[in-house]
Design a protein around this motif. Structure first.
Motif, mmCIF file in Angstrom:
data_model
loop_
_atom_site.group_PDB
_atom_site.id
_atom_site.type_symbol
_atom_site.label_atom_id
_atom_site.label_comp_id
_atom_site.label_asym_id
_atom_site.label_seq_id
_atom_site.Cartn_x
_atom_site.Cartn_y
_atom_site.Cartn_z
ATOM 1 N N GLU A 45 -11.887 -0.890 -18.197
ATOM 2 C CA GLU A 45 -11.997 -1.808 -17.000
ATOM 3 C C GLU A 45 -10.624 -2.635 -16.683
ATOM 4 O O GLU A 45 -10.438 -2.566 -15.463
ATOM 5 N N HIS A 46 -9.814 -2.972 -17.641
ATOM 6 C CA HIS A 46 -8.680 -3.606 -17.203
ATOM 7 C C HIS A 46 -7.209 -2.712 -17.211
ATOM 8 O O HIS A 46 -6.615 -3.050 -16.646
ATOM 9 N N HIS A 47 -7.692 -1.507 -17.586
ATOM 10 C CA HIS A 47 -6.559 -0.651 -17.475
ATOM 11 C C HIS A 47 -7.098 0.836 -17.046
ATOM 12 O O HIS A 47 -7.427 1.627 -17.694
ATOM 13 N N PRO A 48 -7.389 0.790 -15.589
ATOM 14 C CA PRO A 48 -8.483 2.097 -15.022
ATOM 15 C C PRO A 48 -7.276 3.271 -15.098
ATOM 16 O O PRO A 48 -8.078 4.285 -15.083
ATOM 17 N N GLU A 49 -5.950 3.209 -15.428
ATOM 18 C CA GLU A 49 -5.331 4.412 -15.462
ATOM 19 C C GLU A 49 -5.605 5.370 -16.560
ATOM 20 O O GLU A 49 -5.434 6.294 -16.811
ATOM 21 N N ARG A 50 -6.286 4.579 -17.710
ATOM 22 C CA ARG A 50 -6.771 5.279 -18.843
ATOM 23 C C ARG A 50 -7.669 6.103 -18.659
ATOM 24 O O ARG A 50 -8.366 6.910 -19.329
ATOM 25 N N VAL A 51 -8.632 5.820 -17.579
ATOM 26 C CA VAL A 51 -9.816 6.458 -17.260
ATOM 27 C C VAL A 51 -9.686 7.456 -16.041
ATOM 28 O O VAL A 51 -10.582 8.040 -15.600
ATOM 29 N N GLY A 52 -8.431 7.907 -15.964
ATOM 30 C CA GLY A 52 -8.125 8.665 -14.828
ATOM 31 C C GLY A 52 -7.995 8.239 -13.596
ATOM 32 O O GLY A 52 -8.267 8.903 -12.286
ATOM 33 N N ILE A 53 -7.620 6.654 -13.420
ATOM 34 C CA ILE A 53 -7.795 6.240 -11.903
ATOM 35 C C ILE A 53 -6.394 5.351 -11.821
ATOM 36 O O ILE A 53 -6.388 4.238 -11.902
ATOM 37 N N PRO A 54 -5.295 6.126 -11.797
ATOM 38 C CA PRO A 54 -3.988 5.351 -11.697
ATOM 39 C C PRO A 54 -3.851 4.556 -10.291
ATOM 40 O O PRO A 54 -3.199 3.606 -10.239
ATOM 41 N N ALA A 55 -4.702 4.932 -9.269
ATOM 42 C CA ALA A 55 -4.386 4.547 -7.809
ATOM 43 C C ALA A 55 -5.682 3.548 -7.752
ATOM 44 O O ALA A 55 -6.575 3.734 -8.342
ATOM 45 N N ALA A 56 -5.392 2.480 -6.959
ATOM 46 C CA ALA A 56 -6.350 1.510 -6.675
ATOM 47 C C ALA A 56 -6.980 1.435 -5.473
ATOM 48 O O ALA A 56 -8.131 0.995 -5.302
ATOM 49 N N LEU A 57 -6.291 2.206 -4.388
ATOM 50 C CA LEU A 57 -6.767 2.309 -2.944
ATOM 51 C C LEU A 57 -6.654 3.611 -2.412
ATOM 52 O O LEU A 57 -5.800 4.383 -3.012
ATOM 53 N N THR A 58 -7.625 3.990 -1.647
ATOM 54 C CA THR A 58 -7.453 5.110 -0.956
ATOM 55 C C THR A 58 -7.568 4.847 0.660
ATOM 56 O O THR A 58 -8.386 4.172 1.052
ATOM 57 N N VAL A 59 -6.608 5.533 1.406
ATOM 58 C CA VAL A 59 -6.555 5.191 2.798
ATOM 59 C C VAL A 59 -6.649 6.543 3.697
ATOM 60 O O VAL A 59 -6.063 7.435 3.209
ATOM 61 N N ARG A 60 -7.227 6.166 4.621
ATOM 62 C CA ARG A 60 -7.361 7.399 5.727
ATOM 63 C C ARG A 60 -7.290 7.243 7.178
ATOM 64 O O ARG A 60 -7.538 5.720 7.392
ATOM 65 N N GLY A 61 -6.370 7.709 7.678
ATOM 66 C CA GLY A 61 -6.096 7.457 9.147
ATOM 67 C C GLY A 61 -7.169 7.759 9.967
ATOM 68 O O GLY A 61 -7.568 9.161 10.104
ATOM 69 N N ASP A 62 -7.360 6.731 10.971
ATOM 70 C CA ASP A 62 -8.415 6.987 12.170
ATOM 71 C C ASP A 62 -7.793 7.518 13.335
ATOM 72 O O ASP A 62 -7.471 6.943 14.250
ATOM 73 N N GLY A 63 -7.505 8.970 13.461
ATOM 74 C CA GLY A 63 -6.805 9.415 14.647
ATOM 75 C C GLY A 63 -5.537 9.292 14.565
ATOM 76 O O GLY A 63 -4.554 9.450 15.584
ATOM 77 N N LEU A 64 -4.718 8.989 13.508
ATOM 78 C CA LEU A 64 -3.487 8.707 13.534
ATOM 79 C C LEU A 64 -2.834 9.953 12.538
ATOM 80 O O LEU A 64 -3.475 10.393 11.866
ATOM 81 N N ASP A 65 -1.629 10.363 13.255
ATOM 82 C CA ASP A 65 -0.806 11.436 12.197
ATOM 83 C C ASP A 65 -0.337 10.950 11.173
ATOM 84 O O ASP A 65 0.014 9.668 10.568
ATOM 85 N N ALA A 66 0.257 11.912 10.090
ATOM 86 C CA ALA A 66 0.707 11.575 8.754
ATOM 87 C C ALA A 66 1.907 10.590 8.803
ATOM 88 O O ALA A 66 1.905 9.719 7.914
ATOM 89 N N ALA A 67 2.668 10.955 9.864
ATOM 90 C CA ALA A 67 4.018 10.011 9.970
ATOM 91 C C ALA A 67 3.661 8.773 10.173
ATOM 92 O O ALA A 67 4.379 7.704 9.361
ATOM 93 N N ALA A 68 2.669 8.383 11.103
ATOM 94 C CA ALA A 68 2.520 6.991 11.328
ATOM 95 C C ALA A 68 1.784 6.508 10.230
ATOM 96 O O ALA A 68 2.041 5.123 10.019
ATOM 97 N N VAL A 69 0.843 7.150 9.460
ATOM 98 C CA VAL A 69 0.234 6.407 8.214
ATOM 99 C C VAL A 69 1.292 5.906 7.166
ATOM 100 O O VAL A 69 1.304 4.923 6.618
ATOM 101 N N ARG A 70 2.407 6.881 6.766
ATOM 102 C CA ARG A 70 3.223 6.694 6.050
ATOM 103 C C ARG A 70 4.227 5.642 6.380
ATOM 104 O O ARG A 70 4.514 4.650 5.435
ATOM 105 N N ARG A 71 4.154 5.396 7.595
ATOM 106 C CA ARG A 71 5.171 4.276 8.049
ATOM 107 C C ARG A 71 4.759 2.935 7.766
ATOM 108 O O ARG A 71 4.956 1.880 7.435
ATOM 109 N N MET A 72 3.142 2.988 8.050
ATOM 110 C CA MET A 72 2.498 1.733 7.921
ATOM 111 C C MET A 72 2.232 1.408 6.363
ATOM 112 O O MET A 72 2.656 0.273 5.849
#
Length: 807
Positions: free
Chosen positions: A486-513
């Motif tokens: 629970e305190h070290h989720p990377e040990r259960v295969g979850i190294p990332a904390a957030l997932t982001v999806r762009g709503d109509g934005l291209d990849a370059a714009a998302v990367r800049r944000m």
């Protein structure tokens, strides 16, 4: 019967504490077993109820828009079909909350097979032709009103009132409705391929036995009328068909999928899902909690049965002279066996009844998932017999163990055999001689000899006391594993904390944000597609995550990470499904195109029951050079708050980023912590009952030695120290055996559960050494404290009181 009742009453008065411990331990065991039954029902029964009432489909097949999906209804082995329905995958929004949804064009009446069960609202009504044409003509105006800014709640309410009468209706699947906080009458907004926002009014909420909505993985389901689907005008590449097949044989899903692929061709099949997958997904952590509680409950029941058997055997050895006298005056062996059996069966019955009543009365009032599971269980038909069967089975086990131990009473000779006045000379053990040579305190030396003078009895006492300690160590291992994951989720295969999806934005714009956010350590692009496994009998998730230059930090439990083209890592569930191992090559089909991947490692994979194969995004781009990232997984600083970062990203992007926290499956098991604490209490009571038996046996067997010790001049304090030291050595041996065996068993059991659930082995965490040392110290200190009172009573006995022990 009167003599039997008097005997039982006198024996209970002499052993009140031990009897109380046995009753409390038995009650705790019954509570644990009943809670495990409730969680098993909580995990499986809701889905089973929905599947049965809705006449659910055993196989769901998603095809392309141009496939002849209707032909699948005529395949051999297909009893009936639901659909085919025209589908379109899009994103709906309600008050800032967004979700991916698969819209299905259904008729004016719900389908008879796989029928959505309405829980709120009603099914969309068929519009009259004139009303439909008017709604289509005013769609742009409604869309403009929907996206027009308002000055407050009053403006929003006015806009919804203006569009409520003209908006198309939609029925949401219950898990999707919960994710959107949607209720009948709410207005959803969806943007069509022409860029115009359309309004959909939630007309109802329904339950279904299909896969539940999962953000970023599985879209939710929404049912609309065909006219509404036409007016939305979704993207062409998001359109398709879906059909549900109900089979003559529910276990024939693989063969049915193979026939469907043969009929349409693998390039026409997008994805498939079966009723087993939907059931496993619906059961989730509830079933795992039930299995966990059931395992500990059965183990605790075994420990309680051993404790009862040890108590009876000790009492029989302590009453050999009395039993012989009873036989001499006319008691039959059957009467003696019945005396011991009735006494301990009554204690077991009292404990079972207390545990069952407490669970039934207080269970529904427990907070969290415990109370929810009990309330649901009490409403199911199985609840009429299961709460009776579990206590009855536990009672029969305890009574059976009691009968085997009480059988010894019937074999006692009616003429007591006198012990030899001069015992046979035995060579003093080498350990005792060496201890005396080192001038150790006599109390420790004599206590050691008293604890281990008889190998058979000493091993039996150590083994019975080690069983609850072994289980306590396993509980500590499970607790430690849950805490660290629970305190070290990377040990259960979850190294990332957030997932982001762009709503109509291209990849370059998302990367800049994302680059403008200082608390984001790394952003890994990714995309997911559904792939058919070899043999075309199931669908798995093929995930492209990270790049060759910047690979994603997967948690690798076996092998190595994928760092080259066409290399991949897979979860345990996928390895089991395909019957492959690390180092093998696999071939999967994505939209009719084959993908050949080399599995170079096994990753800890908590999603999709481990049926996921992951490769760098560059590998997926080799088949489609125009492929752009569908999402980004964000790794944050150690001190960053995921919720705060998600809020900053959403506000900074003006709502154009869909930011969600990646759920940790361990959080579903958070309610098990209190149950594990209760199990430790139950096991401690069983250990105390066994310890009191061991102390009573030690005091009884040392009575002749007390005469000798007093005769040679030992003081009462020294004699007490001898008895206490013997008990302490027995407890120390049991604690060492129980903790060592528990550490080994806990790692094996946790990894076994991880392997069977698809997550994979390698998640087990051993309890801290300090915790194990504290456990051993607590057991020894408790044994010493509990033995002080019986030892002082034995010392205060008069010499004449024990002369009869020579018989």
């Amino acid at each position: 019967m009167r003599a039997t009742a008097r005997w039982v009453r006198a024996d209970l008065r002499a052993h009140r504490g031990e009897a109380l411990f046995l009753v409390l331990a038995t009650a705790g065991v019954i509570v644990s077993l009943l809670l495990s039954g409730a969680f098993l029902a909580y995990g499986a029964s809701p889905w089973q109820r929905v599947f049965t009432e809705s006449t659910g489909a055993h196989v769901w097949i998603q095809t392309t828009a141009g496939a002849d999906a209707k032909a699948l209804a005529g395949l051999d082995g297909v009893e009936s079909a639901s659909g085919p329905f025209r589908t379109a995958v899009t994103t709906v929004e309600l008050d800032g909350a967004k979700a991916r949804v698969q819209l299905r064009a259904a008729g004016a009446e719900p389908p008879k097979v796989a029928r959505p069960l309405m829980t709120e609202g009603r099914w969309p009504e068929q519009e009259a032709p004139a009303a439909a044409e008017a709604a289509a003509a005013h769609a742009p105006a409604r869309a403009a009103a929907a996206r027009a800014p308002t000055e407050g709640p009053a403006g929003t309410d006015s806009a919804d009132r203006d569009t409520a009468g003209a908006a198309d209706g939609i029925v949401l699947e219950s898990s999707l409705a919960r994710a959107l906080w949607a209720e009948p009458g709410d207005m959803l907004h969806v943007r069509g391929s022409d860029g115009i926002a359309h309004a959909l009014r939630v007309s109802g909420v329904a339950e279904t036995a299909e896969d539940r909505y999962s953000p970023g993985r599985t879209p939710g389901i929404g049912w609309v009328l065909p006219g509404a689907m036409h007016r939305l005008g979704t993207e062409a590449d998001q359109r398709g068909q879906t059909i549900g097949l109900r089979l003559d044989d529910p276990e024939d899903t693989d063969f049915a999928i193979q026939r469907a692929v043969t009929e349409l061709g693998d390039n026409q099949i997008v994805s498939v899902s079966t009723w087993q997958q939907a059931r496993d997904d619906a059961e989730g952590g509830g079933r795992l909690l039930g299995l966990l509680l059931g395992l500990f409950g059965l183990s605790a029941l075994l420990a309680a049965a051993l404790a009862v058997a040890g108590a009876i055997s000790t009492r029989i050895r302590g009453h050999l002279r009395d039993i012989a006298i009873l036989k001499a005056i006319g008691f039959t062996p059957g009467q003696l066996i019945r005396t011991f059996l009735v006494e301990h069966a009554a204690l077991a019955l009292l404990g079972v009844a207390c545990g069952a009543v407490l669970t039934e009365v207080l269970g529904p009032r427990m907070p969290g998932r415990l109370g929810e599971a009990m309330r649901l269980w009490q409403a199911l038909p199985a609840h009429t017999w299961v709460p009776l069967a579990i206590p009855l089975g536990a009672l029969l086990l305890i009574v059976g163990t009691t009968a085997l131990a009480a059988w010894r009473a019937g074999r006692v000779s009616p003429v007591p055999v006198a012990r030899a006045a001069i015992p046979a000379v035995r060579r003093m053990p080498g350990t005792v001689r060496r201890a005396l040579g080192l001038r150790l305190p006599p109390a420790l030396v004599l206590g050691w000899r008293g604890a281990f003078h008889s190998r058979a009895r000493s091993c039996a006492a150590v083994g019975r006391l080690a069983v609850p300690l072994l289980l306590i160590t396993i509980v500590l291992g499970a607790w430690t594993t849950l805490d660290r994951l629970e305190h070290h989720p990377e040990r259960v295969g979850i190294p990332a904390a957030l997932t982001v999806r762009g709503d109509g934005l291209d990849a370059a714009a998302v990367r800049r944000m994302l680059a403008d956010q200082p608390k984001v350590t790394a952003a890994y692009p990714g995309d997911e597609v559904k792939a058919l496994v070899p043999g075309q009998t199931g669908t798995i998730t093929l995930r492209g995550l990270g790049t060759d230059r910047d690979p994603y930090p997967f948690t690798i439990a076996e092998g190595r990470a994928a760092d080259r083209s066409h290399e991949a890592v897979a979860g345990q569930g996928l390895l089991d499904l395909l019957d492959v191992r690390v180092g093998d090559w696999v071939r999967v089909t994505v939209g009719g195109d084959p993908q050949v991947l080399h599995i170079v490692g096994r990753s800890i994979e908590p999603e999709e029951d481990g049926r996921v194969i992951s490769t760098p995004l560059d590998t997926l781009r080799e088949g489609d050079s125009t492929l752009s990232p569908g999402f980004y997984n964000l790794v944050l600083d150690e001190d960053a708050d995921p919720a705060a970062v998600a809020a900053e990203l959403s506000s900074g992007a003006d709502g154009r980023l869909d930011v969600r926290e990646i759920p940790n499956p361990v959080q579903e098991l958070s309610s098990v912590r209190g149950v594990l604490g209760g199990l430790v209490t139950v096991l401690a009571l069983i250990g105390l009952a066994e310890l009191s038996t061991t102390i009573a046996a030690g005091v009884r067997e040392r009575r002749r030695d007390l005469l000798a010790l007093k005769a040679i001049g030992l003081t009462p304090r020294q004699i007490i120290a001898v008895i206490v030291a013997g008990t302490g050595f027995t407890a120390l041996a049991a604690a060492l055996v129980g903790t060592v065996a528990g550490v080994i068993a806990s790692g094996w059991l946790i990894d076994l559960q991880g392997r069977s659930s698809g997550i994979g082995a390698g998640i087990a965490q051993q309890p801290p050494v300090t915790a194990l040392l504290l456990l051993v110290a607590a057991v020894v200190a408790g044994a010493v404290a509990v033995s002080l009172l019986p030892a002082s009573r034995a010392v205060r006995q008069r010499l004449a009181d024990t002369l009869g022990d020579s018989l």
